[in-house]
Scaffold this active site. Structure first.
Site, mmCIF file in Angstrom:
data_model
loop_
_atom_site.group_PDB
_atom_site.id
_atom_site.type_symbol
_atom_site.label_atom_id
_atom_site.label_comp_id
_atom_site.label_asym_id
_atom_site.label_seq_id
_atom_site.Cartn_x
_atom_site.Cartn_y
_atom_site.Cartn_z
ATOM 1 N N HIS A 64 -3.728 -5.082 0.400
ATOM 2 C CA HIS A 64 -3.136 -5.606 1.644
ATOM 3 C C HIS A 64 -3.136 -7.135 1.647
ATOM 4 O O HIS A 64 -4.050 -7.750 2.200
ATOM 5 C CB HIS A 64 -3.925 -5.102 2.850
ATOM 6 C CG HIS A 64 -3.731 -3.649 3.110
ATOM 7 N ND1 HIS A 64 -2.718 -3.159 3.901
ATOM 8 C CD2 HIS A 64 -4.402 -2.562 2.655
ATOM 9 C CE1 HIS A 64 -2.774 -1.838 3.935
ATOM 10 N NE2 HIS A 64 -3.800 -1.450 3.186
ATOM 11 N N GLU A 94 -1.455 -9.081 3.405
ATOM 12 C CA GLU A 94 -1.293 -9.632 4.758
ATOM 13 C C GLU A 94 -2.640 -9.976 5.398
ATOM 14 O O GLU A 94 -2.697 -10.768 6.341
ATOM 15 C CB GLU A 94 -0.491 -8.660 5.640
ATOM 16 C CG GLU A 94 -1.208 -7.395 6.117
ATOM 17 C CD GLU A 94 -1.229 -6.258 5.104
ATOM 18 O OE1 GLU A 94 -1.016 -6.504 3.896
ATOM 19 O OE2 GLU A 94 -1.488 -5.101 5.526
ATOM 20 N N CYS A 129 0.833 -1.196 0.000
ATOM 21 C CA CYS A 129 0.000 0.000 0.000
ATOM 22 C C CYS A 129 0.877 1.259 0.000
ATOM 23 O O CYS A 129 1.490 1.550 -1.017
ATOM 24 C CB CYS A 129 -1.001 -0.040 1.147
ATOM 25 S SG CYS A 129 -2.490 0.887 0.743
HETATM 26 N N1 GLN Z 1 -2.040 6.632 2.827
HETATM 27 C C1 GLN Z 1 -2.169 5.863 1.632
HETATM 28 C C2 GLN Z 1 -3.550 6.002 1.008
HETATM 29 O O1 GLN Z 1 -4.494 6.333 1.682
HETATM 30 C C3 GLN Z 1 -1.829 4.414 1.865
HETATM 31 C C4 GLN Z 1 -2.777 3.719 2.790
HETATM 32 C C5 GLN Z 1 -2.257 2.412 3.314
HETATM 33 O O2 GLN Z 1 -1.055 2.156 3.295
HETATM 34 N N2 GLN Z 1 -3.138 1.590 3.814
HETATM 35 O O3 GLN Z 1 -3.716 5.753 -0.141
#
Ligand code: GLN
Length: 533
Positions: free
Chosen positions: A510, A512, A384
């Site tokens: 994600h 994970e 992310c």
């Molecule tokens: N801050 C980034 C976004 O909102 C990444 C979010 C995250 O890593 N879950 O896109």
């Protein structure tokens, strides 16, 4: 009708109620029952999505896009069955429903009160999953500790449900602490006695006591606890500190916790639980052939719970690869100084993972770590924000766009490599408004992503507002960073990888959140493998 098991906690928090629930569920599942676990949290936030990780650890996202308590991660990792929005309820969400009904005039002029209106809504939610017809047994974990003002309506609801559902369909388990006093060389039962008294004063007699302890409970102690707490001696279950949380189901099986539950709920007699694949996993976990060190570059490193699912994914992927994965947290802010020095600090690592996150703190340190991994052929995994930062690094240091950034970090950047989608720009409310939950991703063949997944269509969970800006995609592709996964409906970039690198993969989602003991996540498995080589 599903049978219900309610799990309460006493004496202190952090005794491992979530692991108790997940382990018991695992044992019942291994005996052939369909089981789910739900968590009721006593705080007023409608969900934990707006909580800082320092407050409550990682926010776990379900397929259907609910932002939930991290215990749901344990439930999924143990059971290998997805949870949903219905598996996590907070006091805030209960009140929200009741207040909305009140505003709609549904209470027909009545005074709206904690009892019966709040408790009725709690009971309705407690029964919901059991009514779906999908489960034989529903385990409900009550957050907090018995006696807290906040959890009183939950405890009262359980008291009522015990009568409404009847003894054969409803069971309560109380998890307590039996502390060891070193000066006296003794385990002490008094805190447990008091905690059960507290529960009794609220109208609940626990059927089973699970006692967290650092030393084995002998028969005398079990008898004493049984006598003072009105439970059978066989219903006093020892919960010794374990080497790994994945040992806990086997330890509880030895203590006959599952057998006690089955007899009390008059469940159909079943064979011994089939735990072969679980034991196989534990065998590999405990007898590794290799060891690797992975740097976890993040900003909530003081609190391992903030990256809970990442740590657990490495345990699953390590076991598959018969490798002990040492995950070493590195504070991104500490990597913001001189690049050469940063490179020296990272030298001993076999792989680098840049963690998810929000805001600008530590970004420059993450960029240093990514540059180091890219230039030195060190396996890199970006999740992310980690993927977004990897794209910014590539733009700056390979494409030569020095001021490239994400508009989250620098809203005025001339090169918004990572930018907010238009539909996100209109949003003013914070809670539950990110891109959340499972989205499809088409994986291109002949890529690292494809060799990990072995499939061209996957589903992964999201939690973010910003995206890769496709205006730059062509330039990236030309320079060797390739979008190996795209959302088939929107064309949004899901996976980026560098072709001429042993293993450099960034994902917008994600992974994970989907790794389980039975299904270790393919990208984590492939990353660990790359780190061994
Ligand atoms: N801050 C980034 C976004 O909102 C990444 C979010 C995250 O890593 N879950 O896109």
């Amino acid at each position: 009708m599903a049978k219900h098991i309610f799990v309460t906690g006493g004496v202190t928090s952090s005794l491992g109620k979530g692991i108790l629930c997940a382990s018991l569920a695992k044992l019942l599942q291994a005996r052939g029952f369909k089981v789910t676990i739900q968590k009721f949290d006593p705080y007023i936030n409608v969900d934990p999505g707006t909580l800082n990780p320092y407050e409550h650890g990682e926010c776990y996202v379900t397929d259907d896009g609910a932002e939930t308590d991290l215990d749901l991660g344990h439930y999924e990792r143990f059971l290998n069955v997805p949870t949903s929005r219905a598996n996590n309820v907070t006091t805030g969400s209960i009140y929200q429903t009741v207040i909305n009904k009140e505003r709609a005039g549904d209470y027909l002029g009545k005074t709206v009160q904690v009892i019966p209106h709040i408790t009725d809504e709690i009971k309705r939610r407690m029964l919901l999953l059991g009514q779906s017809g999908n489960f034989d047994i529903v385990i409900t974990e009550l957050g907090g500790t018995v006696g807290d003002i906040e959890s009183l309506p939950y405890v009262e609801s359980v008291r009522q449900l015990r009568w409404e559902l009847g003894r054969d369909n409803c069971l309560t388990i109380h998890l307590t602490l039996v502390p060891y006093l070193r000066a006296a060389h003794e385990l002490k039962t008094k805190p447990t006695q008091h905690s059960v008294k507290e529960l009794l004063s609220l109208g609940i007699q626990p059927d089973i006591l699970v006692c967290r302890t650092e030393h084995p409970l002998n028969l005398d102690l079990r008898r004493k606890l049984a006598q003072f707490c009105n439970v059978e001696t066989g219903s006093v279950i020892e919960a010794m500190d374990a080497e790994t949380i994945y040992d806990v189901p086997l330890l509880f099986h030895k203590e006959k916790l599952d057998a006690a539950v089955i007899s009390k709920l008059h469940l159909r007699d079943t064979k011994e639980p089939n735990l072969n694949s679980w034991k196989n996993f534990l065998g590999k976990l405990k007898n590794p052939l290799h060891e690797i060190k992975i740097g976890l570059i993040g900003k909530y490193n003081e609190l391992p719970d903030a990256y809970k699912s990442i740590f657990e994914s490495f345990i699953h992927a390590g076991a598959v690869n018969e490798t002990r994965v040492k995950v070493l947290p590195v504070h991104a802010v500490d990597l913001e100084g001189d690049y050469e020095e940063v490179a020296r600090r990272l030298e001993h690592l076999n792989g680098i993972l840049v963690a998810p996150g929000f805001g600008e703190r530590g970004i420059e340190g993450k960029i240093h770590a990514i540059r180091y991994a890219r230039e030195n052929n060190v396996p890199f995994f970006g999740i992310c924000l980690g993927m977004q930062t990897a794209c910014v690094e590539f733009a700056r240091n390979v494409l030569g766009l020095e001021e490239a950034s994400s508009t989250e970090v620098n809203p005025k950047t001339p090169h918004p490599i990572i930018d907010m989608m238009n539909d996100q720009k209109k949003i003013t409310q914070k809670g539950g408004t990110m891109r959340l939950g499972a989205y499809a991703c088409e994986v291109q063949k002949k890529t690292k992503a494809y060799s990990a997944y072995g499939s061209t269509l996957i589903q992964e969970r999201h939690r973010h507002r910003w995206e890769f800006n496709n205006q730059y995609l062509e330039a990236f592709e030309k320079a060797g960073m390739h979008a190996s996964g795209l959302n088939p409906d929107t064309g949004l970039v899901e996976i980026m990888e560098i072709k001429n690198h042993p293993w450099f993969v960034g994902v917008q989602f994600h992974p994970e959140l989907k790794s389980t003991v039975e299904n270790p996540h393919p990208l984590f498995v492939a990353f660990v493998k790359a780190c061994i080589q």
